[in-house]
Design a protein around this motif. Sequence first.
Motif, PDB file in Angstrom:
ATOM      1  N   GLY A  19     -34.582 -34.581 -51.922  1.00  0.00           N
ATOM      2  CA  GLY A  19     -33.719 -34.568 -53.093  1.00  0.00           C
ATOM      3  C   GLY A  19     -34.295 -33.635 -54.149  1.00  0.00           C
ATOM      4  O   GLY A  19     -35.321 -32.986 -53.956  1.00  0.00           O
ATOM      5  N   GLY A  20     -33.650 -33.557 -55.278  1.00  0.00           N
ATOM      6  CA  GLY A  20     -34.138 -32.671 -56.329  1.00  0.00           C
ATOM      7  C   GLY A  20     -33.912 -31.215 -55.982  1.00  0.00           C
ATOM      8  O   GLY A  20     -33.017 -30.881 -55.203  1.00  0.00           O
ATOM      9  N   ASN A  21     -34.749 -30.358 -56.523  1.00  0.00           N
ATOM     10  CA  ASN A  21     -34.544 -28.919 -56.357  1.00  0.00           C
ATOM     11  C   ASN A  21     -35.837 -28.213 -55.979  1.00  0.00           C
ATOM     12  O   ASN A  21     -36.147 -27.142 -56.490  1.00  0.00           O
ATOM     13  CB  ASN A  21     -33.981 -28.318 -57.653  1.00  0.00           C
ATOM     14  CG  ASN A  21     -33.422 -26.919 -57.425  1.00  0.00           C
ATOM     15  OD1 ASN A  21     -32.800 -26.658 -56.408  1.00  0.00           O
ATOM     16  ND2 ASN A  21     -33.642 -26.022 -58.385  1.00  0.00           N
ATOM     17  N   MET A  22     -36.604 -28.811 -55.090  1.00  0.00           N
ATOM     18  CA  MET A  22     -37.847 -28.207 -54.617  1.00  0.00           C
ATOM     19  C   MET A  22     -37.833 -28.178 -53.093  1.00  0.00           C
ATOM     20  O   MET A  22     -37.751 -29.243 -52.465  1.00  0.00           O
ATOM     21  CB  MET A  22     -39.055 -28.992 -55.108  1.00  0.00           C
ATOM     22  CG  MET A  22     -40.399 -28.358 -54.722  1.00  0.00           C
ATOM     23  SD  MET A  22     -41.849 -29.310 -55.220  1.00  0.00           S
ATOM     24  CE  MET A  22     -41.749 -29.159 -57.012  1.00  0.00           C
ATOM     25  N   PRO A  23     -37.882 -26.968 -52.519  1.00  0.00           N
ATOM     26  CA  PRO A  23     -37.923 -25.645 -53.150  1.00  0.00           C
ATOM     27  C   PRO A  23     -36.568 -25.248 -53.731  1.00  0.00           C
ATOM     28  O   PRO A  23     -35.532 -25.749 -53.306  1.00  0.00           O
ATOM     29  CB  PRO A  23     -38.300 -24.712 -52.004  1.00  0.00           C
ATOM     30  CG  PRO A  23     -37.788 -25.405 -50.783  1.00  0.00           C
ATOM     31  CD  PRO A  23     -37.941 -26.872 -51.037  1.00  0.00           C
TER      32      PRO A  23
END
Length: 238
Positions: A19-23
């Motif tokens: 989840g999130g934006n990494m990478p």
Amino acid sequence: MTKLSVNINKIATIRNARGGNMPDLLKAATDIERFGGQGITIHPRPDERHITYQDARDLKKIVTTELNIEGNPVPKFIDLVLEVKPDQVTLVPDAEDAITSNAGWDTIKYGSFLVKTIDLFKKEGIRTSIFVDPNPEMAKAAADTGTDRIELYTESYAKSFDQNEKQTGIAPFIETAKAATTAGLGLNAGHDLNLENVAYFQKNIPNLLEVSIGHALICEALYLGLENVVNMYLNRLT
């Protein structure tokens, strides 16, 4: 020189795992272009398990080289492509639950369907390409659909290369490339190409315009670094 389009599906897969934006997918695309990559390829699937449809919309805003969207032309995919208007759309007959692409089009059997679908994209100024197996007859029939290019499905070549049978393995690709050129089609290639086998393929396939490489390139970048790997491919494609 054959152009390098980098498929960034695997970067999206890693991002989606937590989840999130990494990478950061958009930063990766920008960096790949800055490192010398000449195109960005994505293959959104209906379940959006890696590249999402919103990714396609966001990438259209920031890609400055060439955006290539691959996929099975189901209605949802067609609508996305007509909305985003990438530089190129590559039609791939993969099943919804396929892990990865595993076959090219039968351009004879599905010729009428491909004619209608390609016409939709060409009316919007989108270059079209059809994913095909190494078979000269499929290349000849592809020309009848109105497509601009075909993309050679190179898995069998990669397997033969690993088995030290590269001359035998590349032979049908050479014949298909010749048939495509005679029919007036541009030529792309992709699937299981890597740093080991791409140079031999490029040197033996006449008029190869572009290769699309994702899985191997991202794996190699884990060890060698993304910038370094992009440039290693560019050197092999010169």
